[in-house]
Design an enzyme around this catalytic site. Sequence first.
Site, PDB file in Angstrom:
ATOM      1  N   ARG A 250       0.857  -1.187   0.000  1.00  0.00           N
ATOM      2  CA  ARG A 250       0.000   0.000   0.000  1.00  0.00           C
ATOM      3  C   ARG A 250       0.897   1.243   0.000  1.00  0.00           C
ATOM      4  NH1 ARG A 250      -2.177   0.980   5.404  1.00  0.00           N
ATOM      5  NH2 ARG A 250      -0.742   2.717   5.332  1.00  0.00           N
ATOM      6  N   HIS A 254      -3.114   4.914   4.775  1.00  0.00           N
ATOM      7  CA  HIS A 254      -4.360   4.134   4.839  1.00  0.00           C
ATOM      8  C   HIS A 254      -5.529   4.907   4.226  1.00  0.00           C
ATOM      9  CE1 HIS A 254      -7.531   1.568   6.358  1.00  0.00           C
ATOM     10  NE2 HIS A 254      -8.104   2.642   6.860  1.00  0.00           N
ATOM     11  N   TYR A 263       4.282   5.270  11.480  1.00  0.00           N
ATOM     12  CA  TYR A 263       4.523   3.833  11.700  1.00  0.00           C
ATOM     13  C   TYR A 263       5.363   3.155  10.616  1.00  0.00           C
ATOM     14  CZ  TYR A 263       0.407   3.634   8.642  1.00  0.00           C
ATOM     15  OH  TYR A 263      -0.473   3.804   7.600  1.00  0.00           O
TER      16      TYR A 263
HETATM   17  C1  LIG Z   1     -14.844  -5.296  11.697  1.00  0.00           C
HETATM   18  C2  LIG Z   1     -14.065  -4.015  11.521  1.00  0.00           C
HETATM   19  N1  LIG Z   1     -13.076  -3.722  12.365  1.00  0.00           N
HETATM   20  C3  LIG Z   1     -12.359  -2.597  12.203  1.00  0.00           C
HETATM   21  C4  LIG Z   1     -12.654  -1.744  11.169  1.00  0.00           C
HETATM   22  C5  LIG Z   1     -11.845  -0.460  10.971  1.00  0.00           C
HETATM   23  N2  LIG Z   1     -10.965  -0.664   9.819  1.00  0.00           N
HETATM   24  C6  LIG Z   1     -11.279  -0.139   8.609  1.00  0.00           C
HETATM   25  S1  LIG Z   1     -10.148  -0.538   7.455  1.00  0.00           S
HETATM   26  C7  LIG Z   1      -9.225  -1.402   8.558  1.00  0.00           C
HETATM   27  C8  LIG Z   1      -7.940  -2.052   8.152  1.00  0.00           C
HETATM   28  C9  LIG Z   1      -8.150  -3.304   7.410  1.00  0.00           C
HETATM   29  O1  LIG Z   1      -6.890  -3.783   7.006  1.00  0.00           O
HETATM   30  P1  LIG Z   1      -6.736  -4.788   5.837  1.00  0.00           P
HETATM   31  O2  LIG Z   1      -7.812  -5.810   5.874  1.00  0.00           O
HETATM   32  O3  LIG Z   1      -5.328  -5.279   5.826  1.00  0.00           O
HETATM   33  O4  LIG Z   1      -7.020  -3.916   4.538  1.00  0.00           O
HETATM   34  P2  LIG Z   1      -6.251  -2.612   4.030  1.00  0.00           P
HETATM   35  O5  LIG Z   1      -6.999  -1.430   4.623  1.00  0.00           O
HETATM   36  O6  LIG Z   1      -4.845  -2.701   4.459  1.00  0.00           O
HETATM   37  O7  LIG Z   1      -6.383  -2.636   2.555  1.00  0.00           O
HETATM   38  C10 LIG Z   1      -9.794  -1.382   9.828  1.00  0.00           C
HETATM   39  C11 LIG Z   1      -9.229  -2.024  11.003  1.00  0.00           C
HETATM   40  C12 LIG Z   1     -13.719  -2.066  10.318  1.00  0.00           C
HETATM   41  N3  LIG Z   1     -14.066  -1.295   9.300  1.00  0.00           N
HETATM   42  N4  LIG Z   1     -14.407  -3.227  10.510  1.00  0.00           N
END
Ligand SMILES: Cc1ncc(C[n+]2csc(CCOP(=O)(O)OP(=O)(O)O)c2C)c(N)n1
Length: 337
Positions: A250, A254, A263
Amino acid sequence: MSIGQKQMHHQLGLTDEQVIEMYTYMLKARMFDERCFLLQRSGKIPFHVSGIGQETAQVAAAYALKKGTDYFLPYYRDYGFVLTVGMTLRELLLSVFLKAEDPNSGGRQLPGHFGSKKLNIVTGSSPVTTQVPHAVGFALGAKLQRKEFVSFVTFGDGSSNQGDFHEGCNFAGVHKLPVIFMCENNQYAISVPLHKQTAGSIAERALGYGFPGVKVDGRDALEVYRVVKEARERALRGEGPTLIEAVMYRISPHSTSDNDLLYRTREEVETNRERDGIPRLRNYMISCGIWSEDREAELAAQIKQELTEATDYAEQAPHPASEDTLLHVYGDGGGLQ
Ligand SMILES: Cc1ncc(C[n+]2csc(CCOP(=O)(O)OP(=O)(O)O)c2C)c(N)n1
């Protein structure tokens, strides 16, 4: 590059024009994303979640699927995917401007929550990974109704640690359902790096559910295309699901609300930017003699103009009417197309 390598896309059954089209979608997604950053920083849109660094795998995967037949459950970074299966830049811009004409939610949802009945894109909700059991449900539907389609779902590496992922995979394995799970392993879940969330291999988890898991370089468009195509063929033969772990990075923070340098280091980001899949495909096309600097400049100018027109249109389009707030929330028989 040897002749054999040059003809890789021909070996996969792709014409020169198809590779160029794949590249066009990747560049469109990238330039859309860059435009959204500018719009957010200039205060014109409230928020943007980016897919920069992930477009190669998204577009290549979409290319291996069948539009109008398969069902798609993309996650919030999948601009490259939704563009390839038929969403337009104008529609994406309407969605980031939260306008009434946004086909995803009529301006009600955060951007990145794609949904389109006509494109078989299944509406997702904000809790990550909920789309996985939904995709399994679509695949169950295909099996029960004896229909020839697969469902394809994407999610991040962090999401592969949610219960929904395991429940979905387990059920799909038991019933040999025609579903393709593609993890876009971009190395982070917000600020949490992969090694702090997963001790083992994501792809190898598939073995425990009784179906193949494939780890692929997500920045290699042709490899992703090959792997997804094979997974689709397996699914249609009745051999069940495949889990694909597409490894990528990425490059953006975020979201526009994140300061990623809290980080990770700038050096780490820059090293990974050099491994980006878009220039890699461009160099491959140039080495095959099907692309040139002139064509690149022409394409970029054309996309820029398309983006500007789409931005102007979306900026001027009306917001949803306040009296429509509850539309589509309860069963009103309406629904978006
Ligand atoms: C069940 C849940 N927990 C926490 C969140 C908050 N949240 C939104 S995106 C994210 C990160 C997800 O990481 P990943 O699956 O690795 O996908 P990336 O964003 O890195 O593409 C989090 C924790 C959420 N939307 N849903």
